[in-house]
Scaffold this motif. Structure first.
Motif, PDB file in Angstrom:
ATOM      1  N   ALA A   1       0.892   7.012  -6.543  1.00 32.18           N
ATOM      2  CA  ALA A   1      -0.370   7.656  -6.882  1.00 32.18           C
ATOM      3  C   ALA A   1      -0.357   9.150  -6.616  1.00 32.18           C
ATOM      4  CB  ALA A   1      -1.507   6.999  -6.108  1.00 32.18           C
ATOM      5  N   GLY A   2       0.719   9.660  -6.035  1.00 32.99           N
ATOM      6  CA  GLY A   2       0.840  11.092  -5.822  1.00 32.99           C
ATOM      7  C   GLY A   2       0.815  11.545  -4.387  1.00 32.99           C
ATOM      8  N   PHE A   3       0.619  10.651  -3.443  1.00 30.30           N
ATOM      9  CA  PHE A   3       0.635  11.033  -2.031  1.00 30.30           C
ATOM     10  C   PHE A   3       2.074  11.258  -1.566  1.00 30.30           C
ATOM     11  CE2 PHE A   3      -3.397   8.811  -2.470  1.00 30.30           C
ATOM     12  CZ  PHE A   3      -4.257   9.649  -1.776  1.00 30.30           C
ATOM     13  N   GLY A   4       2.272  12.273  -0.743  1.00 30.58           N
ATOM     14  CA  GLY A   4       3.583  12.527  -0.169  1.00 30.58           C
ATOM     15  C   GLY A   4       3.862  11.623   1.021  1.00 30.58           C
ATOM     16  N   ILE A   5       5.098  11.678   1.511  1.00 32.23           N
ATOM     17  CA  ILE A   5       5.497  10.815   2.628  1.00 32.23           C
ATOM     18  C   ILE A   5       4.706  11.170   3.880  1.00 32.23           C
ATOM     19  CG2 ILE A   5       7.417  10.223   4.142  1.00 32.23           C
ATOM     20  CD1 ILE A   5       9.275  10.432   1.794  1.00 32.23           C
ATOM     21  N   LEU A   6       4.539  12.470   4.166  1.00 32.36           N
ATOM     22  CA  LEU A   6       3.774  12.864   5.345  1.00 32.36           C
ATOM     23  C   LEU A   6       2.312  12.448   5.206  1.00 32.36           C
ATOM     24  CD1 LEU A   6       3.444  14.302   8.026  1.00 32.36           C
ATOM     25  CD2 LEU A   6       3.235  16.466   6.785  1.00 32.36           C
ATOM     26  N   ALA A   7       1.743  12.622   4.021  1.00 27.02           N
ATOM     27  CA  ALA A   7       0.343  12.243   3.818  1.00 27.02           C
ATOM     28  C   ALA A   7       0.147  10.743   4.016  1.00 27.02           C
ATOM     29  CB  ALA A   7      -0.110  12.661   2.420  1.00 27.02           C
ATOM     30  N   ILE A   8       1.091   9.939   3.546  1.00 31.03           N
ATOM     31  CA  ILE A   8       0.989   8.484   3.739  1.00 31.03           C
ATOM     32  C   ILE A   8       1.047   8.146   5.218  1.00 31.03           C
ATOM     33  CG2 ILE A   8       2.132   6.286   3.300  1.00 31.03           C
ATOM     34  CD1 ILE A   8       3.037   7.390   0.622  1.00 31.03           C
ATOM     35  N   ALA A   9       1.944   8.793   5.963  1.00 34.46           N
ATOM     36  CA  ALA A   9       2.061   8.523   7.403  1.00 34.46           C
ATOM     37  C   ALA A   9       0.770   8.892   8.123  1.00 34.46           C
ATOM     38  CB  ALA A   9       3.247   9.295   7.982  1.00 34.46           C
ATOM     39  N   LEU A  10       0.177  10.012   7.783  1.00 38.44           N
ATOM     40  CA  LEU A  10      -1.069  10.430   8.433  1.00 38.44           C
ATOM     41  C   LEU A  10      -2.216   9.485   8.092  1.00 38.44           C
ATOM     42  CD1 LEU A  10      -0.853  14.305   7.938  1.00 38.44           C
ATOM     43  CD2 LEU A  10      -0.387  12.996  10.019  1.00 38.44           C
ATOM     44  N   ARG A  11      -2.295   9.015   6.843  1.00 40.50           N
ATOM     45  CA  ARG A  11      -3.369   8.115   6.445  1.00 40.50           C
ATOM     46  C   ARG A  11      -3.244   6.770   7.164  1.00 40.50           C
ATOM     47  NH1 ARG A  11      -5.948   8.888   1.420  1.00 40.50           N
ATOM     48  NH2 ARG A  11      -5.660   6.678   0.887  1.00 40.50           N
ATOM     49  N   LEU A  12      -2.018   6.253   7.281  1.00 38.14           N
ATOM     50  CA  LEU A  12      -1.828   4.980   7.979  1.00 38.14           C
ATOM     51  C   LEU A  12      -2.208   5.094   9.447  1.00 38.14           C
ATOM     52  CD1 LEU A  12       1.579   3.877   6.416  1.00 38.14           C
ATOM     53  CD2 LEU A  12      -0.655   2.871   5.966  1.00 38.14           C
ATOM     54  N   THR A  13      -1.822   6.208  10.081  1.00 36.77           N
ATOM     55  CA  THR A  13      -2.169   6.401  11.487  1.00 36.77           C
ATOM     56  C   THR A  13      -3.674   6.565  11.661  1.00 36.77           C
ATOM     57  OG1 THR A  13      -0.019   7.468  11.845  1.00 36.77           O
ATOM     58  CG2 THR A  13      -1.693   7.777  13.524  1.00 36.77           C
ATOM     59  N   ALA A  14      -4.305   7.307  10.753  1.00 41.02           N
ATOM     60  CA  ALA A  14      -5.750   7.507  10.849  1.00 41.02           C
ATOM     61  C   ALA A  14      -6.515   6.209  10.676  1.00 41.02           C
ATOM     62  CB  ALA A  14      -6.191   8.532   9.796  1.00 41.02           C
ATOM     63  N   ASP A  15      -5.983   5.267   9.910  1.00 42.33           N
ATOM     64  CA  ASP A  15      -6.646   3.976   9.708  1.00 42.33           C
ATOM     65  C   ASP A  15      -6.373   2.992  10.847  1.00 42.33           C
ATOM     66  OD1 ASP A  15      -7.639   4.959   7.368  1.00 42.33           O
ATOM     67  OD2 ASP A  15      -6.176   3.950   6.075  1.00 42.33           O
TER      68      ASP A  15
ATOM     69  N   ARG B   1       0.833  -1.205   0.000  1.00 39.20           N
ATOM     70  CA  ARG B   1       0.000   0.000   0.000  1.00 39.20           C
ATOM     71  C   ARG B   1       0.868   1.255   0.000  1.00 39.20           C
ATOM     72  NH1 ARG B   1      -4.277   1.798   4.806  1.00 39.20           N
ATOM     73  NH2 ARG B   1      -4.194   4.043   4.353  1.00 39.20           N
ATOM     74  N   ILE B   2       1.949   1.256   0.760  1.00 41.45           N
ATOM     75  CA  ILE B   2       2.815   2.445   0.835  1.00 41.45           C
ATOM     76  C   ILE B   2       3.409   2.753  -0.539  1.00 41.45           C
ATOM     77  CG2 ILE B   2       4.983   3.300   1.798  1.00 41.45           C
ATOM     78  CD1 ILE B   2       4.274   1.862   4.393  1.00 41.45           C
ATOM     79  N   PHE B   3       3.896   1.735  -1.231  1.00 43.55           N
ATOM     80  CA  PHE B   3       4.460   1.958  -2.564  1.00 43.55           C
ATOM     81  C   PHE B   3       3.385   2.440  -3.543  1.00 43.55           C
ATOM     82  CE2 PHE B   3       8.017  -0.411  -0.898  1.00 43.55           C
ATOM     83  CZ  PHE B   3       9.094   0.054  -1.628  1.00 43.55           C
ATOM     84  N   ALA B   4       2.205   1.845  -3.461  1.00 49.67           N
ATOM     85  CA  ALA B   4       1.141   2.223  -4.396  1.00 49.67           C
ATOM     86  C   ALA B   4       0.677   3.656  -4.149  1.00 49.67           C
ATOM     87  CB  ALA B   4      -0.027   1.244  -4.262  1.00 49.67           C
ATOM     88  N   GLU B   5       0.517   4.052  -2.898  1.00 47.11           N
ATOM     89  CA  GLU B   5       0.065   5.409  -2.606  1.00 47.11           C
ATOM     90  C   GLU B   5       1.110   6.447  -2.980  1.00 47.11           C
ATOM     91  OE1 GLU B   5      -1.233   5.770   1.398  1.00 47.11           O
ATOM     92  OE2 GLU B   5      -3.062   4.573   1.099  1.00 47.11           O
ATOM     93  N   PHE B   6       2.381   6.116  -2.814  1.00 49.04           N
ATOM     94  CA  PHE B   6       3.407   7.089  -3.178  1.00 49.04           C
ATOM     95  C   PHE B   6       3.423   7.328  -4.683  1.00 49.04           C
ATOM     96  CE2 PHE B   6       7.796   8.357  -4.161  1.00 49.04           C
ATOM     97  CZ  PHE B   6       7.934   9.442  -3.307  1.00 49.04           C
TER      98      PHE B   6
END
Length: 473
Positions: free
Chosen positions: A198-212, A191-196
């Motif tokens: 797809a245009g998500f930044g590193i901080l955005a990926i970290a926030l999305r994982l924590t929120a989930d 998921r991390i590789f796919a989201e990156f």
């Protein structure tokens, strides 16, 4: 005999021969502590080793306290002899070496030259061993793709891969290991590789994982990450995953190296300390073939690296090494509001202590905490120095020592368990009322004679010995 350098090889033979043990040193494996010449203990604990009878003519007479080196080329590394021998001379303890035909004369230039040569031989042998070991490990990683130790990356588990190919290590119970996808965390890596991409930044990926509600690597494996809080995903954790080439299925070795540096450049006699340093990427060793199941395709991984490189600096900038600064209260201060340990930082030519909460942690946990809290060291020194002066003044030192003694913890389950284990080992090693050839022997535990050891007896006792300790990979 204690070696001064932490990186030097352990001495093969350093033998103390007081008169009462000289006759039985070949068969007595128990450690012996040297006497205290002139009221001081020069050597700590040393152990006996097998000695060659042919060297008997060079050993010192009975009735005196001394130190005898059977193999000086293994006992002294580099310049250790020049640093330790003055201590022997100061306390009047002679150092006997068969190669010089007796005790070393502190006034003899020839003896100094011989011992310097032995130190160079020891240093050269250590370097040759290091080269051979590193060359063998590089070949095993590149040709065989062997897992050579360390933690498995997030997304993988470490599983058994059969007995060790070396017969002697296999007989000792050592086994090979390999990486296998973790059914819980492997989808998170994908998921991390796919989201990156797809245009998500590193901080955005970290926030999305924590929120989930997905545990970060330090929270998922708390046993090996007790020093980390594991509150939320951090940018550094996401970046480490995105830059790890092991997710392509290839084994990687030599990403880091151990580098020796002087403990104090003003006092080289203190020796060296070892630090872990990152190697440049062109020095990494990759396996020739895929050796474990990949979590991402090689092209996906390369696209991620290209995207990361495009976000970095476009021109190479020289990196100046930052000077080292000392902090009087390092690892001693904690922030009252959050309980986290404050870190030392150097700002405006002064020492400060900082409690920093990354923004992704604050947003994920909805904390009312400043992003940075600073405390100047100068503001602490004055009050603490005044308090120490009063607490340890002659009139109040007895009260302060009593308060320190009362503050010591009384119940420590782990410490009590360790003390019981040590007591049990001492009981097994203590001499029992058993006689053999007229001597008392430690017969309360299994024993193997060093000169007549049977491999079958050794293997038979290994499972019982391993059952008494906690073995972790």
């Amino acid at each position: 005999m204690t070696a001064l350098s932490p990186t030097a090889p352990a001495p093969k033979t350093a033998i103390v021969l007081p008169d009462e043990t000289f006759s039985g040193f070949q068969t007595a494996p128990a450690p012996v502590t040297t006497p205290q010449p002139r009221g001081q203990q020069v050597i700590g604990q040393v152990r006996f080793a097998d000695l060659d009878q042919s060297a008997g003519e060079h050993w010192p007479p009975r009735g005196s306290y001394h130190v005898s080196e059977h193999e000086p080329q293994r006992a002294f590394y580099g310049n250790q002899f020049g640093l330790t021998f003055p201590v022997f001379v100061h306390y009047g303890v002679p150092l006997w070496v068969p190669e010089v035909g007796g005790p070393i004369d502190p006034e003899s230039e020839a003896h100094d030259l011989v011992m310097s040569v032995f130190g160079g031989i020891s240093k050269g042998e250590r370097n040759r061993i290091k080269i051979r070991v590193r060359t063998a490990m590089a070949s095993q990683a590149k040709i065989e793709g062997r897992f050579l130790g360390g933690r498995p990356p997030y997304g993988y588990l470490l599983v058994d891969a059969g007995p060790h190919p070396n017969p002697s290590k296999a007989a000792d119970g050592k086994r090979l290991h390999r990486l296998e996808p973790d059914p819980v965390t492997a989808p998170i890596v994908e998921r991390i590789f796919a989201e990156f991409l797809a245009g998500f930044g590193i901080l955005a990926i970290a926030l999305r994982l924590t929120a989930d509600g997905i545990p970060c690597p330090s929270a998922y494996d708390r046993e090996r990450n007790r020093h980390r809080h594991g509150d939320a995903w951090s940018k550094s954790a996401v970046r480490v995953i995105l830059t790890n080439p092991r997710y392509t299925g290839r084994q990687v070795w030599n990403k880091q190296r151990r580098e020796e540096s002087l403990i104090d450049v003003e006092d080289v006699a203190l020796g060296h300390e070892t630090h872990q340093k990152w190697n440049p990427r062109d020095a990494w060793v990759f396996s020739d073939k895929i050796v474990h199941q990949p979590l991402v395709a090689p092209q996906v991984f390369q696209d991620v690296q290209d995207r990361l490189a495009s976000r970095g600096p476009t021109s190479p900038r020289p990196h100046a090494a930052s000077p080292k600064h000392g902090y009087a209260f390092k690892s001693r201060l904690k922030h009252r509001d959050c309980g986290r340990r404050m870190q030392g930082t150097w700002t405006h030519d002064e020492a400060y202590y900082r409690c920093r909460y990354p923004r992704e942690y604050l947003e994920a946990n909805h904390l009312d905490h400043p992003q940075n809290v600073y405390l100047r060291e100068h503001d602490l020194r004055g009050p603490i120095d005044s308090w120490l002066t009063q607490a340890f003044a002659p009139a109040g030192i007895e009260h302060s020592l009593s308060a320190m003694q009362d503050a010591q913890p009384t119940g420590d389950a782990r410490g009590d368990a360790l003390r019981r284990t040590i007591a049990e080992c001492d009981r097994k090693l203590s001499p029992a009322p058993c006689r053999r050839r007229g001597r008392r022997r430690p017969c309360s535990h299994r024993r193997v004679e060093p000169r007549r050891a049977d491999p079958a007896d050794v293997r038979e006792g290994l499972p019982a010995a391993r059952a008494e300790v906690d073995l972790r990979p």
